[in-house]
Structure formats: structure tokens, C-alpha cells
Write a protein that holds these residues in place. Structure first.
Motif, PDB file in Angstrom:
ATOM      1  N   GLN A 166      95.700  -9.840 -22.327  1.00 49.25           N
ATOM      2  CA  GLN A 166      94.258 -10.093 -22.282  1.00 49.25           C
ATOM      3  C   GLN A 166      94.100 -11.601 -22.073  1.00 49.25           C
ATOM      4  O   GLN A 166      94.588 -12.389 -22.904  1.00 49.25           O
ATOM      5  CB  GLN A 166      93.652  -9.732 -23.638  1.00 49.25           C
ATOM      6  CG  GLN A 166      92.546  -8.753 -23.582  1.00 49.25           C
ATOM      7  CD  GLN A 166      92.090  -8.377 -24.983  1.00 49.25           C
ATOM      8  OE1 GLN A 166      92.156  -9.174 -25.922  1.00 49.25           O
ATOM      9  NE2 GLN A 166      91.633  -7.153 -25.120  1.00 49.25           N
ATOM     10  N   TYR A 178      96.855  -4.959 -20.434  1.00 51.81           N
ATOM     11  CA  TYR A 178      97.035  -4.426 -19.084  1.00 51.81           C
ATOM     12  C   TYR A 178      98.428  -3.809 -18.967  1.00 51.81           C
ATOM     13  O   TYR A 178      99.317  -4.119 -19.761  1.00 51.81           O
ATOM     14  CB  TYR A 178      96.883  -5.551 -18.058  1.00 51.81           C
ATOM     15  CG  TYR A 178      95.475  -6.099 -17.992  1.00 51.81           C
ATOM     16  CD1 TYR A 178      94.523  -5.511 -17.172  1.00 51.81           C
ATOM     17  CD2 TYR A 178      95.097  -7.189 -18.782  1.00 51.81           C
ATOM     18  CE1 TYR A 178      93.223  -6.002 -17.121  1.00 51.81           C
ATOM     19  CE2 TYR A 178      93.803  -7.689 -18.739  1.00 51.81           C
ATOM     20  CZ  TYR A 178      92.877  -7.091 -17.904  1.00 51.81           C
ATOM     21  OH  TYR A 178      91.597  -7.571 -17.860  1.00 51.81           O
ATOM     22  N   ILE A 187      94.819  -2.075 -10.977  1.00 49.00           N
ATOM     23  CA  ILE A 187      93.974  -2.726 -11.985  1.00 49.00           C
ATOM     24  C   ILE A 187      92.805  -3.313 -11.191  1.00 49.00           C
ATOM     25  O   ILE A 187      93.005  -4.183 -10.336  1.00 49.00           O
ATOM     26  CB  ILE A 187      94.754  -3.859 -12.694  1.00 49.00           C
ATOM     27  CG1 ILE A 187      96.001  -3.302 -13.377  1.00 49.00           C
ATOM     28  CG2 ILE A 187      93.854  -4.596 -13.677  1.00 49.00           C
ATOM     29  CD1 ILE A 187      97.053  -4.360 -13.686  1.00 49.00           C
ATOM     30  N   GLU A 189      89.535  -5.477 -10.948  1.00 48.50           N
ATOM     31  CA  GLU A 189      88.862  -6.565 -11.670  1.00 48.50           C
ATOM     32  C   GLU A 189      87.693  -7.083 -10.852  1.00 48.50           C
ATOM     33  O   GLU A 189      87.697  -7.006  -9.609  1.00 48.50           O
ATOM     34  CB  GLU A 189      89.836  -7.728 -11.918  1.00 48.50           C
ATOM     35  CG  GLU A 189      90.951  -7.410 -12.881  1.00 48.50           C
ATOM     36  CD  GLU A 189      90.516  -7.488 -14.339  1.00 48.50           C
ATOM     37  OE1 GLU A 189      90.327  -8.594 -14.853  1.00 48.50           O
ATOM     38  OE2 GLU A 189      90.363  -6.407 -14.956  1.00 48.50           O
ATOM     39  N   GLN A 190      86.735  -7.650 -11.557  1.00 48.82           N
ATOM     40  CA  GLN A 190      85.569  -8.284 -10.924  1.00 48.82           C
ATOM     41  C   GLN A 190      85.546  -9.718 -11.433  1.00 48.82           C
ATOM     42  O   GLN A 190      85.327  -9.951 -12.623  1.00 48.82           O
ATOM     43  CB  GLN A 190      84.312  -7.514 -11.375  1.00 48.82           C
ATOM     44  CG  GLN A 190      82.992  -8.123 -11.001  1.00 48.82           C
ATOM     45  CD  GLN A 190      82.434  -7.547  -9.702  1.00 48.82           C
ATOM     46  OE1 GLN A 190      82.745  -6.418  -9.343  1.00 48.82           O
ATOM     47  NE2 GLN A 190      81.640  -8.324  -9.008  1.00 48.82           N
ATOM     48  N   THR A 191      85.830 -10.686 -10.567  1.00 51.42           N
ATOM     49  CA  THR A 191      85.925 -12.092 -10.989  1.00 51.42           C
ATOM     50  C   THR A 191      85.080 -12.954 -10.064  1.00 51.42           C
ATOM     51  O   THR A 191      85.334 -12.999  -8.850  1.00 51.42           O
ATOM     52  CB  THR A 191      87.397 -12.579 -10.930  1.00 51.42           C
ATOM     53  OG1 THR A 191      88.214 -11.628 -11.619  1.00 51.42           O
ATOM     54  CG2 THR A 191      87.555 -13.941 -11.602  1.00 51.42           C
ATOM     55  N   HIS A 208      92.006  -5.569  -6.362  1.00 50.41           N
ATOM     56  CA  HIS A 208      92.870  -4.459  -6.778  1.00 50.41           C
ATOM     57  C   HIS A 208      94.275  -5.028  -6.947  1.00 50.41           C
ATOM     58  O   HIS A 208      94.836  -5.572  -5.987  1.00 50.41           O
ATOM     59  CB  HIS A 208      92.884  -3.352  -5.727  1.00 50.41           C
ATOM     60  CG  HIS A 208      91.590  -2.592  -5.646  1.00 50.41           C
ATOM     61  ND1 HIS A 208      91.464  -1.401  -4.973  1.00 50.41           N
ATOM     62  CD2 HIS A 208      90.372  -2.843  -6.157  1.00 50.41           C
ATOM     63  CE1 HIS A 208      90.230  -0.948  -5.081  1.00 50.41           C
ATOM     64  NE2 HIS A 208      89.536  -1.822  -5.787  1.00 50.41           N
TER      65      HIS A 208
END
Ligand SMILES: C[S@@+](CC[C@H](N)C(=O)[O-])C[C@H]1O[C@@H](n2cnc3c(N)ncnc32)[C@H](O)[C@@H]1O
Length: 275
Positions: A166, A178, A187, A189-191, A208
Motif C-alpha cells: 500500500q 496488492y 491491477i 489504478e486511477q492516478t 493496467h
């Protein structure tokens, strides 16, 4: 599988100009200092050794700073990346740095078709490369086929234990959240930002990614006829991977502020193609 490429390429295309303009990638120093090489390649030198005269390919070369650095050390360089915006920056950097580099646009998994079989003495990659690839076994097959018999792989990469943590905890704990092992599903993610300091804003923010365990990476290379010749784990990594827990230590490296020996931050893996 085509969707992950579209999503990730959009993310990288949007960020490439901001990366090229950032202090992190030190573009101007390549212009001003004819012998300047990137922090990443400078860190590698003791394990990498002399690359002068080698035919080398840098897989996932991004904006070309490490590729140009290896060219400055005397290697004949090819850089491959699937992001056209990254390669635009890479070609511009090579031009202003006076480096003769062949940059090729394409997916890592298509590298043999694009570049040819057994053409290289050295495959160089890493620092945020493997996490974009769903299958480490397929990657190892590509590496082995690109190399001539006796040719070598050099990779320094973020450690899969680090990738599994994390990354936004403020309580100092290292918590695995993760996957450590490769999973079929990405995985997602939105960054909104990126890993360099920039005022730029982005809209292609989804990624991705996949993790690959150390055993999976070693096994994949062995399975494709590579002999492991070196494996070193490091207590630093060349980006701010855990923003609330790491501190800069110079040379572009970051490490845990509290007891860094708890965590393998990155590793250098070397392998040679048997034959
Ligand atoms: C963090 S950079 C790694 C390069 C280098 N270590 C650096 O920091 O400049 C990741 C690069 O991988 C590229 N990439 C991601 N997935 C790829 C794929 N499937 N095929 C080719 N390039 C890919 C991206 O376009 C990006 O330029």
C-alpha cells in the motif's frame, strides 16, 4: 488484451512531454554536458561494466535518457517503446545530445518481429518496465530471442515486494495489499499525477499493471534458456515509491526513512543466453 495497451499507451503519451520537461529527467544536462549520463545508468555502472562496442537494445526506453546514456558509454543503441509521444521526446533528446540512436515504435511482445532475432549483445530494461506487461514468461521469451548466444540481459527494476505495498500509508507501516505474484487480471489504478514534479494536468489517468514475483521472473528466464549470472537486491529505488515514508538520498535514489533494511526496494538481475 488489446485494451490494456490502448489504456496504458494513452497514459504514457500524455505524460511524456511533462517528463521531458521535468528536472527528474535532466534533459538540459544532456545538452550542456557532453559526458553527462542519467542517474539510473550511473547507478548501474558498477554491475553493468563496460558496454563500449556492444549492440544493445533498451526495451521500454520511454523518453530516451537511459538509452542516450548507454550510447554515450559507447554502445550501439536501439530503443523500443510503444508510446509515439515518448519516442518523439527520445529522438529530440538524441539529436540535441549528439547521440546516434535507432528508436523503434512498437510493443515489447512484438520486439523480435520489429528488430530481428539474435541481433543483440545486450538487452537493457527496467525502472518501471515489467509492471506494464501481463506475462513475464512471454517477456523472457522475447529477451532470449533478441539476444545472440552468449548475449546478456541487464535489468534493474522496482522490487515486487515494493510493488505489492500500500503506497499511501501515513502510519509508517509496510502493508502488503496488492498481488505479489502475477495474476491474469490487471491491477487497475486511477492516478491523476505522475512521478515527476510538474504543473501539467492529465486526463488519461487509468493504468493496467501486473506484478511478477522474483521466483516467476527467474523461472521464466531459465525456461527460455537464460543462465542467471547475478542477482542483487538494493535498499533504494530511483523514484519516490512510498511518498509518505521515503526520503531522497542523492543520485536520484529514494529509500525508507525508517529502517530501510526492512524492505528490498529494487533489484539488479543479470542473465546470459546459453549457447
Ligand atoms: C517508466 S518508463 C520505463 C523507462 C525508463 N526506466 C524511464 O524511466 O524512463 C515505462 C515505459 O514503458 C512503455 N511501455 C509500457 N508498456 C509497453 C509495451 N507493452 N510495449 C512497449 N512499451 C511499453 C511506456 O510507454 C513507457 O515509456
Amino acid at each position: 488484451m488489446s485494451d490494456y495497451r490502448t489504456v496504458n499507451r494513452a497514459n504514457w503519451d500524455e505524460r511524456a512531454p511533462a517528463h521531458a520537461a521535468s528536472a527528474t529527467y535532466a534533459r538540459q544536462r544532456f545538452v550542456d554536458e557532453p559526458t553527462f549520463i542519467s542517474d539510473v545508468v550511473r547507478f548501474d555502472l558498477p554491475l553493468l561494466g563496460d558496454v563500449a562496442g556492444l549492440r544493445a537494445v533498451h526495451l521500454q526506453c520511454h523518453i530516451g535518457t537511459d538509452t542516450v546514456s548507454l550510447a554515450r558509454l559507447g554502445a550501439t543503441m536501439t530503443g523500443l517503446d510503444f508510446s509515439s509521444a515518448s519516442l518523439k521526446e527520445a529522438r529530440s533528446l538524441a539529436a540535441v545530445a549528439g547521440a546516434d540512436v535507432d528508436f523503434v515504435e512498437g510493443d515489447v511482445y512484438d520486439a523480435v518481429d520489429l528488430l530481428g532475432e539474435a541481433r543483440f549483445d545486450l538487452v537493457f530494461t527496467g525502472i518501471g518496465a515489467l509492471c506494464w506487461l501481463p506475462s513475464i514468461d512471454e517477456w523472457a521469451g522475447v529477451v532470449a530471442r533478441l539476444l545472440r548466444p552468449g548475449g546478456r540481459l541487464f535489468i534493474r527494476e522496482g522490487h515486487p515486494v515494493l510493488w505489492s505495498l500500500q503506497y499511501d500509508r501515513e502510519d509508517g507501516l509496510l502493508v502488503i495489499d496488492y498481488p505479489y505474484f502475477e495474476r491474469p487480471e490487471p491491477i487497475v489504478e486511477q492516478t491523476e499525477g505522475t512521478y515527476v514534479d510538474t504543473d501539467a494536468t492529465f486526463s488519461a489517468n487509468v493504468t493496467h499493471e501486473w506484478n511478477h514475483g522474483i521466483g516467476e521472473i527467474l523461472t521464466a528466464l531459465l525456461r527460455h534458456g537464460m543462465q542467471i549470472t547475478g542477482f542483487v537486491e538494493h535498499t533504494s529505488v530511483p523514484w519516490q515509491a512510498l511518498p509518505d515514508q521515503m526520503e531522497p538520498i542523492g543520485g536520484g535514489e529514494h529509500r525508507l526513512a525508517d529502517r530501510p533494511w526492512r524492505l528490498p526496494h529494487s533489484y539488479t538481475l543479470q542473465a546470459r543466453k546459453v549457447g
